[in-house]
Design a protein around this motif. Structure first.
Motif, PDB file in Angstrom:
ATOM      1  N   LEU A  74      49.166  50.237  42.762  1.00 41.72           N
ATOM      2  CA  LEU A  74      48.433  50.481  41.519  1.00 41.72           C
ATOM      3  C   LEU A  74      47.000  50.920  41.830  1.00 41.72           C
ATOM      4  N   HIS A  75      46.375  50.192  42.751  1.00 41.13           N
ATOM      5  CA  HIS A  75      44.997  50.542  43.135  1.00 41.13           C
ATOM      6  C   HIS A  75      44.943  51.949  43.749  1.00 41.13           C
ATOM      7  N   LYS A  76      45.916  52.238  44.620  1.00 41.66           N
ATOM      8  CA  LYS A  76      45.936  53.563  45.251  1.00 41.66           C
ATOM      9  C   LYS A  76      46.177  54.666  44.224  1.00 41.66           C
ATOM     10  N   ALA A  77      47.087  54.395  43.275  1.00 40.07           N
ATOM     11  CA  ALA A  77      47.365  55.399  42.239  1.00 40.07           C
ATOM     12  C   ALA A  77      46.117  55.687  41.414  1.00 40.07           C
ATOM     13  N   ILE A  78      45.386  54.599  41.081  1.00 43.51           N
ATOM     14  CA  ILE A  78      44.158  54.789  40.295  1.00 43.51           C
ATOM     15  C   ILE A  78      43.122  55.570  41.098  1.00 43.51           C
ATOM     16  N   GLN A  79      42.907  55.167  42.347  1.00 47.53           N
ATOM     17  CA  GLN A  79      41.900  55.831  43.178  1.00 47.53           C
ATOM     18  C   GLN A  79      42.266  57.295  43.450  1.00 47.53           C
ATOM     19  N   THR A 105      49.138  41.108  33.880  1.00 47.49           N
ATOM     20  CA  THR A 105      49.590  41.350  35.258  1.00 47.49           C
ATOM     21  C   THR A 105      48.733  42.418  35.928  1.00 47.49           C
ATOM     22  N   PHE A 106      48.512  43.487  35.186  1.00 44.99           N
ATOM     23  CA  PHE A 106      47.715  44.579  35.775  1.00 44.99           C
ATOM     24  C   PHE A 106      46.280  44.130  36.047  1.00 44.99           C
ATOM     25  N   LYS A 107      45.747  43.282  35.155  1.00 45.65           N
ATOM     26  CA  LYS A 107      44.387  42.776  35.365  1.00 45.65           C
ATOM     27  C   LYS A 107      44.341  41.900  36.615  1.00 45.65           C
ATOM     28  N   SER A 161      34.973  43.796  41.770  1.00 47.66           N
ATOM     29  CA  SER A 161      33.672  44.443  41.931  1.00 47.66           C
ATOM     30  C   SER A 161      33.769  45.948  41.710  1.00 47.66           C
ATOM     31  N   VAL A 162      35.013  46.456  41.545  1.00 49.77           N
ATOM     32  CA  VAL A 162      35.222  47.888  41.387  1.00 49.77           C
ATOM     33  C   VAL A 162      35.609  48.234  39.952  1.00 49.77           C
ATOM     34  N   TYR A 163      36.413  47.405  39.311  1.00 52.45           N
ATOM     35  CA  TYR A 163      36.971  47.734  38.000  1.00 52.45           C
ATOM     36  C   TYR A 163      36.372  46.880  36.894  1.00 52.45           C
ATOM     37  N   GLN A 164      36.118  47.541  35.766  1.00 51.63           N
ATOM     38  CA  GLN A 164      35.803  46.852  34.516  1.00 51.63           C
ATOM     39  C   GLN A 164      36.939  47.189  33.556  1.00 51.63           C
ATOM     40  N   ILE A 165      37.696  46.157  33.129  1.00 47.09           N
ATOM     41  CA  ILE A 165      38.921  46.372  32.358  1.00 47.09           C
ATOM     42  C   ILE A 165      38.632  46.256  30.866  1.00 47.09           C
ATOM     43  N   ILE A 166      39.127  47.255  30.109  1.00 44.37           N
ATOM     44  CA  ILE A 166      39.103  47.229  28.644  1.00 44.37           C
ATOM     45  C   ILE A 166      40.542  47.363  28.184  1.00 44.37           C
ATOM     46  N   GLU A 167      40.944  46.531  27.170  1.00 41.55           N
ATOM     47  CA  GLU A 167      42.352  46.489  26.760  1.00 41.55           C
ATOM     48  C   GLU A 167      42.519  46.998  25.334  1.00 41.55           C
ATOM     49  N   ALA A 168      43.704  47.619  25.122  1.00 42.65           N
ATOM     50  CA  ALA A 168      44.105  48.043  23.778  1.00 42.65           C
ATOM     51  C   ALA A 168      45.600  47.826  23.665  1.00 42.65           C
ATOM     52  N   LEU A 222      44.371  43.841  39.723  1.00 43.31           N
ATOM     53  CA  LEU A 222      43.104  44.522  39.996  1.00 43.31           C
ATOM     54  C   LEU A 222      41.938  43.560  40.148  1.00 43.31           C
ATOM     55  N   ASN A 223      42.215  42.237  39.958  1.00 43.83           N
ATOM     56  CA  ASN A 223      41.124  41.264  40.083  1.00 43.83           C
ATOM     57  C   ASN A 223      40.549  41.235  41.493  1.00 43.83           C
ATOM     58  N   ARG A 224      41.415  41.494  42.454  1.00 44.03           N
ATOM     59  CA  ARG A 224      40.911  41.505  43.818  1.00 44.03           C
ATOM     60  C   ARG A 224      39.903  42.634  44.024  1.00 44.03           C
ATOM     61  N   TYR A 225      39.884  43.540  43.069  1.00 38.23           N
ATOM     62  CA  TYR A 225      38.917  44.634  43.111  1.00 38.23           C
ATOM     63  C   TYR A 225      37.927  44.492  41.958  1.00 38.23           C
TER      64      TYR A 225
END
Length: 450
Positions: free
Chosen positions: A118-123, A20-22, A30-37, A25-28
């Protein structure tokens, strides 16, 4: 235009939440590279492997909770190299408070998360982290500058109290940190320099000046002075009100000692030059005196001009030239310079120590210096005096008196000059007396014309 890629680590054991979180953030993309654990241990390994820009951390993990993950992360990388946003399934205020205390930058409840917040919180977390890191780096540079500066630096309160200071300042003033914490700058400034310092300090507080520098002295623990150059500038609040004072202190003690040594050397050199000039002038005057005495036709004439010839050698002194009668008991003033000797032109030879001792006698109004009895009768009173007997073949013929109403005027050089003067006058008068005697002997008898 290329956008900066943010590497984001999502540590969550729920694959649906990660997905869900990915997607959010998919709309972004070009901004985020996601790594999962999916666990705390896996997340810690990824932190060690990748250069992570931010972490989305689930509070509930299968091997440990998010707070324990943070503690291990601190051990691996303290301070944090990236911001952390804590995620929980259910809002819990105590967990949120504890998370914030442990360095979490934001706290989100999963059910309330939307793509935008979520995007705003990260930024926002990234921006806050960047600003905090820049602030920390700036503070670190400031501390390094403050502590490692080659000059002393101190921050002063508006009451002149020492708020903080570096090691160089301590070394300059010589006091311990504990001692200085309870002191003001006034306490360690030399008493003679305090008033000027306080006047300029007050001008800083009242906008009359922006900065000022002063060379002054601090008193070290052993009460010895040390010269410093102090520059004060004021730091004001946004409202314009004074906040605190920055004091930059440079040790100039060595320079001051060098300046003092040079000044002393120059003064000594000037004194030597002045002494040589004076000695040269005295030689000229003595030569002139000797020339005039040699051209005199009689002892009487010589006595009459002696006062005028002697005075230039002893400026500031009154001069009296006296002759002794044939009986050797009475001394009579025959010429003078100044008014001291006019009111007492005669006295007994026994009243002069120089005539009793047959040598130059001086009194400098000091302990162990005996003033001749005849000097007590002069007006104004005599503070220092030289009596020079004129002795020809051991017989006193006259007396030269030099007097001054100010004590301490008879320097060693003047005493030596008086001795030289005595020798020249005695020699000149002896020659004149011999000439008179020869003239008398060579004159024909008026009766026999022989």
């Amino acid at each position: 235009m290329n956008q900066t890629v943010t590497t984001l680590l999502i540590v969550d054991d729920n694959p649906d939440d990660r997905l869900t979180f990915k997607r959010y953030l998919n709309r972004y993309e070009s901004v985020y590279q996601i790594i999962e654990a999916s666990s705390a241990s896996e997340g810690l390994e990824l932190v060690k492997t990748f250069d992570i820009d931010g972490i989305l951390l689930d509070f509930r993990l299968p091997d440990e909770d998010g707070l324990e993950f943070i503690q291990q992360l601190k051990q691996h990388n303290n301070p944090f190299s990236c911001p952390i946003i804590m995620l929980t399934g259910v809002g819990n205020q105590s967990v949120a408070v504890e998370a914030m205390k442990n360095g979490v930058h934001d706290y989100l409840v999963k059910s309330d998360i939307t793509p935008d917040n979520l995007h705003k919180a990260i930024q926002n977390s990234l921006e806050k982290f960047r600003l905090r890191r820049e602030l920390a780096q700036s503070e670190q540079r400031f501390r390094a500058t403050f502590e490692q500066a080659a000059v002393g630096i101190a921050h002063l309160g508006l009451d002149n109290r020492l708020l903080r200071f570096n090691q160089r300042f301590q070394k300059i003033v010589g006091y311990s940190q504990h001692y200085l914490q309870d002191k003001t700058c006034i306490d360690i400034i030399h008493p003679e320099d305090r008033q000027y310092y306080q006047e300029n300090f007050q001008q800083l507080l009242t906008y009359q000046t922006l900065t000022f520098s002063q060379e002054k002295r601090y008193l070290r623990p052993d009460n010895s002075p040390i010269w410093v150059n102090v520059t004060l500038s004021i730091v004001r609040q946004d409202s314009g009100e004074p906040d605190y004072i920055i004091s930059v202190v440079e040790d100039i003690n060595t320079r001051k000692q060098t300046e003092a040594a040079l000044k002393q050397a120059n003064e000594h050199l000037h004194a030597l030059v002045a002494q040589l000039q004076q000695q040269n002038q005295e030689r000229i005057l003595l030569s002139e005196l000797n020339t005039y005495l040699q051209t005199c036709t009689s002892v009487k004439e010589a006595y009459c001009i002696l006062a005028d010839l002697i005075h230039p050698l002893f400026p500031g002194f009154d001069v009296g030239v006296c002759r002794i009668d044939e009986s050797g008991t009475e001394v009579k003033l025959v010429s003078h310079w100044g008014k001291t000797f006019v009111n007492h032109p005669r006295f007994l030879a026994q009243e002069c120590w120089a005539l009793r001792l047959n040598r130059v006698h001086w009194s400098n109004n000091s302990q162990g210096s005996l003033l001749c009895p005849h000097c007590h009768d002069y007006t104004p009173s005599i503070a220092c005096c030289v009596c020079i007997p004129i002795l020809v073949q051991g017989k006193p013929l006259g007396l030269i008196i030099l007097s001054n109403s100010q004590p301490g005027q008879l320097s060693q050089e003047k005493q030596q000059l008086a001795q030289i003067l005595s020798e020249q006058i005695v020699l000149a008068l002896a020659n004149l007396q011999l000439q008179e005697k020869l003239q008398t002997q060579s004159s024909p008898d008026p009766l026999s014309l022989l």
